[in-house]
Design a protein around this motif. Structure first.
Motif, PDB file in Angstrom:
ATOM      1  N   ARG A  96       0.772  -1.216   0.082  1.00  0.00           N
ATOM      2  CA  ARG A  96       0.013   0.200   0.037  1.00  0.00           C
ATOM      3  C   ARG A  96       0.931   1.297  -0.035  1.00  0.00           C
ATOM      4  O   ARG A  96       1.752   1.546   0.873  1.00  0.00           O
ATOM      5  N   SER A 139      -1.848   7.803  -1.169  1.00  0.00           N
ATOM      6  CA  SER A 139      -2.340   8.613  -2.246  1.00  0.00           C
ATOM      7  C   SER A 139      -1.689   9.983  -2.242  1.00  0.00           C
ATOM      8  O   SER A 139      -2.011  10.645  -1.219  1.00  0.00           O
ATOM      9  N   ASP A 156      -4.754  12.439  -2.208  1.00  0.00           N
ATOM     10  CA  ASP A 156      -5.796  12.334  -0.976  1.00  0.00           C
ATOM     11  C   ASP A 156      -5.094  11.723   0.089  1.00  0.00           C
ATOM     12  O   ASP A 156      -5.115  10.317  -0.078  1.00  0.00           O
ATOM     13  N   ARG A 158      -6.347  10.425   2.691  1.00  0.00           N
ATOM     14  CA  ARG A 158      -7.249   9.639   3.294  1.00  0.00           C
ATOM     15  C   ARG A 158      -7.417   8.235   2.559  1.00  0.00           C
ATOM     16  O   ARG A 158      -7.580   7.278   2.994  1.00  0.00           O
ATOM     17  N   GLY A 159      -6.828   8.070   1.097  1.00  0.00           N
ATOM     18  CA  GLY A 159      -6.809   6.894   0.378  1.00  0.00           C
ATOM     19  C   GLY A 159      -5.242   6.335   0.252  1.00  0.00           C
ATOM     20  O   GLY A 159      -4.169   6.953   0.701  1.00  0.00           O
ATOM     21  N   ALA A 160      -5.148   5.085  -0.395  1.00  0.00           N
ATOM     22  CA  ALA A 160      -4.113   4.603  -0.731  1.00  0.00           C
ATOM     23  C   ALA A 160      -4.067   3.981  -1.910  1.00  0.00           C
ATOM     24  O   ALA A 160      -5.276   3.533  -2.352  1.00  0.00           O
ATOM     25  N   TYR A 161      -3.031   3.550  -2.504  1.00  0.00           N
ATOM     26  CA  TYR A 161      -2.852   2.715  -3.752  1.00  0.00           C
ATOM     27  C   TYR A 161      -2.385   1.407  -3.427  1.00  0.00           C
ATOM     28  O   TYR A 161      -1.701   1.174  -2.700  1.00  0.00           O
ATOM     29  N   ARG A 189      -5.565   7.937 -14.835  1.00  0.00           N
ATOM     30  CA  ARG A 189      -5.213   7.456 -13.493  1.00  0.00           C
ATOM     31  C   ARG A 189      -3.898   7.571 -13.396  1.00  0.00           C
ATOM     32  O   ARG A 189      -3.000   7.555 -12.449  1.00  0.00           O
TER      33      ARG A 189
END
Length: 70
Positions: free
Chosen positions: A9, A12, A15, A17-20, A69
């Motif tokens: 992981r 991001s 953001d 708050r998110g992850a890739y 993306r």
């Protein structure tokens, strides 16, 4: 898959708050069978609920989103 060292992981940058989810180099060599299982699950739990027309609309939309993306 993360515990097996196949993916990682990464936060991001757009953001916090998110992850890739990132495929690790040796994760790709073991992903073939997992991909088949994943695709069966997508078909069973998602795609079978769409008409051919709905699936075509979704495919067209996702084809436009995919290049963004990167």
């Amino acid at each position: 898959m993360e515990e097996a060292g196949l993916i990682a992981r990464e936060p991001s940058p757009e953001d916090g708050r998110g992850a890739y989810v990132v495929l690790k180099p040796h994760g790709g060599t073991r992903s073939g069978a997992r991909a088949a299982v994943h695709l069966r699950g997508v078909a069973e739990h998602f795609l079978r609920h769409l008409s051919e027309e709905e699936a075509a609309v979704m495919e067209a939309a996702l084809r436009r989103v995919r290049p963004a993306r990167r």
